[in-house]
Design a protein around this motif. Structure first.
Motif, PDB file in Angstrom:
ATOM      1  N   ALA A 138       0.935  -1.193  -0.103  1.00 45.94           N
ATOM      2  CA  ALA A 138      -0.170   0.148  -0.007  1.00 45.94           C
ATOM      3  C   ALA A 138       1.003   1.261  -0.038  1.00 45.94           C
ATOM      4  N   ALA A 139       2.144   1.171   0.397  1.00 47.95           N
ATOM      5  CA  ALA A 139       2.909   2.380   0.698  1.00 47.95           C
ATOM      6  C   ALA A 139       4.363   1.923   0.530  1.00 47.95           C
ATOM      7  N   PRO A 140       4.859   1.762  -0.826  1.00 46.06           N
ATOM      8  CA  PRO A 140       6.191   1.507  -1.177  1.00 46.06           C
ATOM      9  C   PRO A 140       7.312   2.353  -0.787  1.00 46.06           C
ATOM     10  N   PHE A 141       6.603   3.638  -0.525  1.00 45.83           N
ATOM     11  CA  PHE A 141       7.892   4.927  -0.079  1.00 45.83           C
ATOM     12  C   PHE A 141       7.950   5.159   1.232  1.00 45.83           C
ATOM     13  N   ARG A 142       7.153   4.105   2.068  1.00 41.60           N
ATOM     14  CA  ARG A 142       7.412   4.388   3.505  1.00 41.60           C
ATOM     15  C   ARG A 142       8.701   4.022   4.018  1.00 41.60           C
ATOM     16  N   GLN A 143       8.952   4.901   5.285  1.00 38.35           N
ATOM     17  CA  GLN A 143      10.288   4.668   5.782  1.00 38.35           C
ATOM     18  C   GLN A 143       9.882   3.721   7.069  1.00 38.35           C
ATOM     19  N   TRP A 144      10.615   2.656   6.969  1.00 34.39           N
ATOM     20  CA  TRP A 144      10.302   1.497   8.126  1.00 34.39           C
ATOM     21  C   TRP A 144      11.442   1.790   9.396  1.00 34.39           C
ATOM     22  N   ASP A 152      32.529   3.197  -4.481  1.00 35.32           N
ATOM     23  CA  ASP A 152      31.140   3.461  -4.794  1.00 35.32           C
ATOM     24  C   ASP A 152      30.067   2.419  -3.933  1.00 35.32           C
ATOM     25  N   THR A 153      30.303   1.869  -2.951  1.00 32.08           N
ATOM     26  CA  THR A 153      29.565   1.501  -2.045  1.00 32.08           C
ATOM     27  C   THR A 153      29.251   2.242  -0.917  1.00 32.08           C
ATOM     28  N   ARG A 154      28.110   2.330  -0.555  1.00 29.77           N
ATOM     29  CA  ARG A 154      27.698   3.474   0.682  1.00 29.77           C
ATOM     30  C   ARG A 154      26.254   2.989   1.033  1.00 29.77           C
ATOM     31  N   ASN A 155      26.037   3.375   2.367  1.00 28.94           N
ATOM     32  CA  ASN A 155      24.794   3.292   3.006  1.00 28.94           C
ATOM     33  C   ASN A 155      24.061   4.825   2.631  1.00 28.94           C
ATOM     34  N   PHE A 156      22.602   4.604   2.402  1.00 26.59           N
ATOM     35  CA  PHE A 156      21.720   5.785   2.356  1.00 26.59           C
ATOM     36  C   PHE A 156      20.627   5.548   3.566  1.00 26.59           C
ATOM     37  N   PHE A 157      20.256   6.503   4.211  1.00 25.96           N
ATOM     38  CA  PHE A 157      19.131   6.663   5.195  1.00 25.96           C
ATOM     39  C   PHE A 157      17.846   6.854   4.402  1.00 25.96           C
ATOM     40  N   THR A 158      17.808   7.090   3.163  1.00 26.16           N
ATOM     41  CA  THR A 158      16.711   7.526   2.381  1.00 26.16           C
ATOM     42  C   THR A 158      16.779   6.692   1.246  1.00 26.16           C
ATOM     43  N   PRO A 159      15.688   6.942   0.239  1.00 23.72           N
ATOM     44  CA  PRO A 159      15.753   6.248  -0.805  1.00 23.72           C
ATOM     45  C   PRO A 159      16.674   6.642  -2.057  1.00 23.72           C
ATOM     46  N   GLU A 160      17.428   7.647  -1.796  1.00 23.95           N
ATOM     47  CA  GLU A 160      18.524   8.157  -2.457  1.00 23.95           C
ATOM     48  C   GLU A 160      19.458   7.205  -3.429  1.00 23.95           C
ATOM     49  N   GLU A 167       5.562  -1.017 -13.457  1.00 26.81           N
ATOM     50  CA  GLU A 167       5.997   0.404 -12.962  1.00 26.81           C
ATOM     51  C   GLU A 167       7.399   0.465 -12.502  1.00 26.81           C
ATOM     52  N   GLU A 168       7.768   1.877 -12.478  1.00 27.52           N
ATOM     53  CA  GLU A 168       8.935   2.184 -12.180  1.00 27.52           C
ATOM     54  C   GLU A 168       9.229   1.800 -10.529  1.00 27.52           C
ATOM     55  N   SER A 169      10.333   1.311  -9.900  1.00 26.88           N
ATOM     56  CA  SER A 169      10.306   1.031  -8.585  1.00 26.88           C
ATOM     57  C   SER A 169      11.682   1.450  -8.017  1.00 26.88           C
ATOM     58  N   THR A 170      12.391   1.944  -8.832  1.00 22.08           N
ATOM     59  CA  THR A 170      13.870   2.606  -8.377  1.00 22.08           C
ATOM     60  C   THR A 170      13.945   3.128  -6.965  1.00 22.08           C
ATOM     61  N   PHE A 171      13.230   4.142  -6.897  1.00 23.13           N
ATOM     62  CA  PHE A 171      12.956   4.773  -5.335  1.00 23.13           C
ATOM     63  C   PHE A 171      11.908   4.692  -4.537  1.00 23.13           C
ATOM     64  N   TRP A 172      11.576   3.280  -4.744  1.00 22.35           N
ATOM     65  CA  TRP A 172      10.716   2.630  -3.469  1.00 22.35           C
ATOM     66  C   TRP A 172      11.621   2.578  -2.355  1.00 22.35           C
ATOM     67  N   ASN A 173      11.225   2.891  -1.220  1.00 19.01           N
ATOM     68  CA  ASN A 173      12.036   3.081  -0.111  1.00 19.01           C
ATOM     69  C   ASN A 173      12.321   1.598   0.354  1.00 19.01           C
ATOM     70  N   PRO A 174      13.896   1.247   0.450  1.00 21.18           N
ATOM     71  CA  PRO A 174      14.395  -0.080   0.704  1.00 21.18           C
ATOM     72  C   PRO A 174      14.528  -0.203   2.263  1.00 21.18           C
ATOM     73  N   SER A 175      14.014   0.891   3.144  1.00 22.46           N
ATOM     74  CA  SER A 175      14.391   0.722   4.571  1.00 22.46           C
ATOM     75  C   SER A 175      14.056  -0.891   5.383  1.00 22.46           C
ATOM     76  N   TRP A 176      13.053  -1.467   4.545  1.00 17.69           N
ATOM     77  CA  TRP A 176      12.570  -2.567   5.156  1.00 17.69           C
ATOM     78  C   TRP A 176      13.662  -3.872   4.836  1.00 17.69           C
ATOM     79  N   THR A 177      14.381  -3.718   4.047  1.00 18.74           N
ATOM     80  CA  THR A 177      15.219  -4.836   3.538  1.00 18.74           C
ATOM     81  C   THR A 177      16.447  -5.413   4.611  1.00 18.74           C
ATOM     82  N   THR A 178      16.838  -4.286   5.455  1.00 18.10           N
ATOM     83  CA  THR A 178      17.692  -5.069   6.325  1.00 18.10           C
ATOM     84  C   THR A 178      18.116  -3.719   7.357  1.00 18.10           C
ATOM     85  N   ALA A 179      19.196  -4.050   8.109  1.00 24.49           N
ATOM     86  CA  ALA A 179      19.470  -3.081   9.295  1.00 24.49           C
ATOM     87  C   ALA A 179      19.840  -1.603   8.594  1.00 24.49           C
ATOM     88  N   PRO A 180      19.238  -0.547   9.509  1.00 21.94           N
ATOM     89  CA  PRO A 180      19.512   0.751   8.942  1.00 21.94           C
ATOM     90  C   PRO A 180      20.862   0.810   8.997  1.00 21.94           C
TER      91      PRO A 180
END
Length: 401
Positions: free
Chosen positions: A167-173, A233-241, A258-271
């Protein structure tokens, strides 16, 4: 069942279904600093041409938008290439950044083993030592989190979580929200007695590493992994950037393509471990993790065989699709998968798919990332492509199950 729920379930099952064991180990392969990540100058010949031909056929067979790859042997480039488009009218290039998902789980496994070698923690220390409020924290150890034997339910299989994500793929978890879904279910088994993949294990492992070291996870991984390996070129982001240039992703998980490039990945693993990378850094990571470059010899051996062999027996609480039996040729290590002599991680989510794989006996590394076209089936198409490349380069050591 929604497409996104099916995709999440398939991703969790894929991690289990692609496990196979490594039977060899060799000395670490140390590579020179990376040059800029660009496609190999053409025209391609020999193995390089063979690999690119395989990738082109996979792109056609699997309906892929883009295929980006790098293969090295003995730390030397065999081929680097990019096929297809990032988005309409924009060719894919080797230096494009993508989401690397569970590759960072392998990094966390290495950091844990480094801390054990430094006597800052013990693999069999209870998690409650650092996370005192965690239910079952007295029973679950650091080893169980890293090897996925804690018994914690995987939140990506919870229908309520999937519905919220869809329902909310851009949500920050937050980590607390994610782990709460897992803790809303009983343990699948007594901790340490069985095996089942759970994203919650690695959310909690990241939190524990921060507590052990007193260092934020993104900084810890930079200090201990990306910095020493030259992964610029490997780095963390706390946003979908995502840092440009970007390999764009597309998916049919929610039914329309649909494009999903900037769906929020915060759910995928540890911040702090929600990372982007490019294909050259991913291939470099395959070599470093697969050869134990950052570990002592003893910790490297342990990373490949943490005691999961023989676990994974299905029960009423843990069906065969979840508790896949671990064998000497098919098991989970400390934050990594060991499969037919290959050491790998294989992220797949929100239209991104990738694999980094290393065969110690031949010092062969394969890194592939793919994105989906409108008619492509959901699943890890990068892994399927890598299987074909491995079959051609090392027919005696198939990467697939």
């Amino acid at each position: 069942m929604s497409r996104i729920r099916t995709a999440l379930l398939c991703t969790a099952a894929l991690i289990a279904a692609t496990l196979q064991a490594a039977g060899t180990s060799t000395a670490a392969v140390r590579e020179p600093p990376l040059t800029p990540c660009v496609s190999s100058p053409g025209p391609a010949r020999g193995e390089a041409r063979q690999i690119l031909d395989i990738a082109r056929q996979a792109q056609k067979d699997l309906g892929l938008q883009a295929v980006v790859l790098r293969v090295t042997r003995d730390g030397k480039e065999v081929v680097t290439g990019a096929l297809g488009e990032s988005m309409t009218g924009v060719p894919a290039t080797a230096d494009m950044h993508l989401r690397s998902g569970s590759v960072a789980i392998a990094y966390m496994g290495d950091v844990l083993l480094q801390l054990v070698d430094e006597h800052k923690a013990g693999l069999d220390d209870p998690v409650s030592r650092w996370l005192p409020d965690l239910p079952h924290g007295d029973e679950i150890t650091l080893r169980m989190l890293a090897a996925s034997t804690s018994g914690l339910h995987d939140y990506v299989t919870d229908p309520k979580f999937v519905a919220a994500l869809e329902a909310a793929p851009f949500r920050q978890w937050t980590p607390e929200e994610l782990v709460a879904y897992s803790l809303g279910h009983p343990l699948r088994y007594k901790p340490g007695t069985n095996w089942s993949y759970s994203h919650a294990n690695f959310v909690l492992l990241g939190a524990a590493l921060e507590k052990i070291t007193g260092t934020r996870l993104d900084r810890l991984l930079q200090q201990r992994i990306m910095g020493p390996l030259g992964l610029r070129d490997t780095r963390n982001f706390f946003t979908p950037e995502i840092t440009p240039p970007v390999l764009h992703a597309f998916t049919s998980e929610r039914a329309p393509y649909e494009e999903s490039t900037f769906w929020n990945p915060s759910w995928t693993t540890a911040p702090g471990a929600v990372q982007i990378t490019h294909i050259c850094d991913m291939a470099r990571s395959a070599v470093a993790i697969g050869s134990g470059e950052l570990l002592s010899p003893g910790s490297y051996r342990l990373s490949l065989d943490p005691g999961t062999v023989g676990l994974g027996k299905p029960t009423a609480q843990c069906p065969a699709t979840v508790c896949l039996t671990m064998t000497p040729a098919h098991h989970f290590g400390i934050g990594l998968i060991v499969q037919n002599g290959w050491i790998l991680q294989n992220p797949s989510f929100s239209g991104y798919a990738a694999i980094m794989a290393y065969l110690p006996s031949e010092r062969l590394a394969i890194a592939v990332s793919t994105t989906l076209g409108p008619d492509a089936a959901e699943g890890n198409t990068a892994q399927t492509t890598a299987y074909r490349i491995a079959d051609a380069l090392s027919p005696g050591h198939p990467l697939e199950k």
